[in-house]
Design an enzyme around this catalytic site. Structure first.
Site, mmCIF file in Angstrom:
data_model
loop_
_atom_site.group_PDB
_atom_site.id
_atom_site.type_symbol
_atom_site.label_atom_id
_atom_site.label_comp_id
_atom_site.label_asym_id
_atom_site.label_seq_id
_atom_site.Cartn_x
_atom_site.Cartn_y
_atom_site.Cartn_z
ATOM 1 N N SER B 170 -6.068 -0.103 9.185
ATOM 2 C CA SER B 170 -4.609 -0.469 9.454
ATOM 3 C C SER B 170 -4.472 -1.382 10.646
ATOM 4 O O SER B 170 -5.426 -2.181 10.778
ATOM 5 C CB SER B 170 -3.614 0.687 9.707
ATOM 6 O OG SER B 170 -2.464 0.393 9.467
ATOM 7 N N ASP B 340 -2.461 0.586 -1.841
ATOM 8 C CA ASP B 340 -1.869 0.229 -0.715
ATOM 9 C C ASP B 340 -0.971 -0.926 -0.792
ATOM 10 O O ASP B 340 -1.216 -2.146 -1.018
ATOM 11 C CB ASP B 340 -3.034 -0.370 0.120
ATOM 12 C CG ASP B 340 -2.718 -0.256 2.127
ATOM 13 O OD1 ASP B 340 -1.462 -0.414 1.946
ATOM 14 O OD2 ASP B 340 -3.383 -0.354 2.696
ATOM 15 N N HIS B 373 -1.415 3.291 1.311
ATOM 16 C CA HIS B 373 -2.241 3.065 2.603
ATOM 17 C C HIS B 373 -2.884 4.372 3.297
ATOM 18 O O HIS B 373 -3.882 3.900 3.849
ATOM 19 C CB HIS B 373 -0.930 2.550 3.665
ATOM 20 C CG HIS B 373 -1.563 2.036 4.839
ATOM 21 N ND1 HIS B 373 -2.416 0.907 5.006
ATOM 22 C CD2 HIS B 373 -1.476 2.370 6.151
ATOM 23 C CE1 HIS B 373 -2.927 0.551 6.247
ATOM 24 N NE2 HIS B 373 -2.140 1.463 6.882
#
Lengths: 409, 409
Positions: B170, B340, B373
């Site tokens: 991320s 994601d 995610h």
């Protein structure tokens, strides 16, 4: 059925007030008194209750040319006339009007504000007959079926038996599905657009965020802000911002706003709206609170969360969505948009499969668009062609007269 | 470079405190004094500044076995030890430890709290040397490159030249990319996971919603809530709820929560958390505010909005993302997850294409997962295999000793 002694009504014909041209329309409301309460899914009742509605076009003698439009979460009855609060064109004026896909030279269009709303129909900001103060959270929680039941009482009141078409997008589409399932004999054709037969987990999540944002605002006062002469504007604006993201597609956002800066050459290293997308969303939030009641937002989102057509119409365990449409004679046109991620195409396919399973007459149009969920409100020629074509074909089958040539368009 | 007279340091070796088993780790911090200010992209400086960090495993004599882990938005340096505030296992303890994909028997793992954070590194809740009160909004706005610059000063301080690997998911992955672009000669291998080379419009939008939710909370007090002994907990919880939806996939949410009700048989016709997904999101919001500073959330999300690797490293107009990696010798393993939607696979492909354009050594792994995610934080065997394989192969090439057999694992 005569309502002469029953409901009170008010209408004001306001032809020619539209910037868009001379679409005559009626602004009306009808109030059902205590002897005609609205019975709700919760077991509670609302009485009296008012339905505010607009009409466009002329009802024919046979009353066979009625199109009922169901509005979405933050929409209202002002489909094709300038909005009385914002002055902006009606939310579907691209779709509805003389010569438009929903041709008001041919059809008589009705749209009513949903029960629980804030544009004239009874909702949480309406006076509670118990104390003449706004209901606030004493307003009973309503469902999509309750909204449709209220619409049906309006249609009864107008002495209309059969609706040539019921159409609407988003949660308007949920109301269309509910109409078809609850009143199959009264719905000749149905156009559910950009919608689903039940609200998904992710969408319940987004609604929960919006409601928490409103309820976190101290100006909400546990729903009694009317008494404090306050409005939870900041919370409602945040709710609107979050929801608004779900109305657009990632690709359209990227194309329209990208990482463009708003009125500046470089970032400010601060918390102002440096980026266009920030500025746009803040503006959307800011404008929204001017025209919408925060409690109405709570109630309508809750109604959407609760919507699950298969479960609501199951008469026995194991009943599927198809059973909600059993024996339907209604002709359906199901519409989805390829970039809609709030109610993606797969949701439309689920509806179509259920309709096919009961051998219903159903067309399915998946419109290629990068405009996300909001595509149903926008100028999408392929979409308009589909609606125009479906309605014209159904109108021919129903023996409706074509639109008079040169008349009022 | 000697820091003997410079930074002050503190470390506490706390072996065996982990529920997860005997992973020895050091809890450390280093403070750089006024003569070593952190120079920021904004042109401002921070001095003094503290970097809080954890280490796991043993640094080898050649200092060639260092893996720097970069944490995500709401992560911190507590990668693989129980969290000091929550008591929960470290956020990546599935990935990091003896015998795990990032094998602490073999590698010396460092993770530092980002500058701007709230777990020991200098951030908006730290005392402002000007008045010894918490900075609040007087803290300068920071960027991903600033975070990385602070990490580099820590690595300098530890007298380490070359990092065997920099890895993170991320916005940790953004830091990885920034490391590779800014310090190519110091990064042997890089593993950016579930990330992007620039923050998209939609993602800026979601961050804007979170920030507006915090700033709408009257307990935020324009960032000076510390002085009022308040915290904008409701606003921060709403921000977390909105963000949390983006961490999951629609399909995983539907599968895990669906429309299941929370501890009840039927809906309550009210505004309680009827649905499991509502209850789950509220809980996530509620727990988050116990461990996270609202201003840190503002600053870190802003840093993410500003991240645009191509633009930041462009030396002339028309420079592309590939130019950010020109002449790189770093070996990359780019990882994405199929479900994601915060940093979708297409973002990883963009990075891979840019690396290919400069003939960089790059592997690309798109892991099939329905976990969205958050998959990078979870037990995903295919993902673990990829990381383990890439690191082992790179370690062999770098001449690193294999992990001692039977030692501490």
């Amino acid at each position: 059925m005569s309502h002469t002694d029953g409901p009170s009504k008010g209408c004001s014909n306001q032809p020619g007030k539209n910037k868009q041209g001379p679409i005559p329309y009626d602004s009306c409301s009808v109030t059902f008194r205590d002897d005609q309460p609205l019975r709700l899914d919760s077991g509670e009742t609302i009485a009296p209750y008012t339905i505010a509605y607009q009409t466009y076009g002329t009802l024919n003698e046979q009353k066979s040319n009625v199109i009922l439009i169901c509005h979405a979460l933050t929409g209202d009855q002002h489909v094709a006339n300038d909005h009385p609060l914002t002055g902006k064109p009606g939310w579907w004026d691209v779709m509805v009007g003389p010569g438009k896909p929903v041709d008001t030279n041919r059809y008589f269009v009705i749209c009513s504000n949903v029960i629980g709303g804030c544009m004239g129909s009874t909702g949480p900001s309406s006076p509670n007959p118990a104390n003449f103060k706004p209901y606030g959270l004493d307003f009973p929680v309503i469902t999509i079926a309750d909204m449709v039941r209220a619409q049906a009482s309006l249609i009864d009141y107008l002495d209309i038996d059969t609706l040539f078409c019921v159409m609407g997008g988003s949660i308007g589409g949920m109301q269309v599905l509910e109409w078809a399932a609850s009143y199959p004999q009264r719905v000749l054709t149905a156009i559910p657009i950009a919608t689903a037969a039940r609200h998904s987990s992710q969408n319940i999540g987004f609604n929960a965020v919006g409601r928490q944002a409103i309820m976190a605002d101290p100006d909400w006062h546990n729903g009694r802000y009317y008494d404090h002469d306050k409005r939870p504007s900041k919370g409602l604006a945040v709710a609107r911002m979050a929801a608004h993201i779900t109305y657009l597609s990632e690709e359209a956002m990227q194309e329209k706003f990208g990482r463009n800066l708003q009125d500046r050459d470089k970032v400010t290293f601060g918390f102002d709206a440096d980026f266009q997308i920030e500025s746009y969303l803040r503006y959307q939030g800011f404008k929204f609170v001017e025209r919408f009641d925060a409690n109405a937002y709570l109630y309508i989102t809750r109604a959407v969360d609760y919507f699950d057509l298969a479960a609501d119409h199951a008469s026995k365990p194991g009943d599927s969505l198809a059973d909600a449409f059993k024996d339907t004679k209604t002709r359906f046109c199901v519409v989805s948009f390829t970039s809609d991620w709030l109610y993606p195409t797969v949701e439309a396919r689920t509806i179509v499969k259920a309709l096919n399973a009961v051998a219903a007459k159903v067309s399915f149009v998946d419109i290629t668009s990068d405009k996300g969920h909001d595509a149903f409100l926008l100028n999408e020629p392929e979409f308009f062609d589909a609606i125009r074509g479906f309605l014209s074909s159904a109108a021919r089958q129903a023996g409706l007269q074509p639109a008079p040539v040169g008349d009022r368009s």
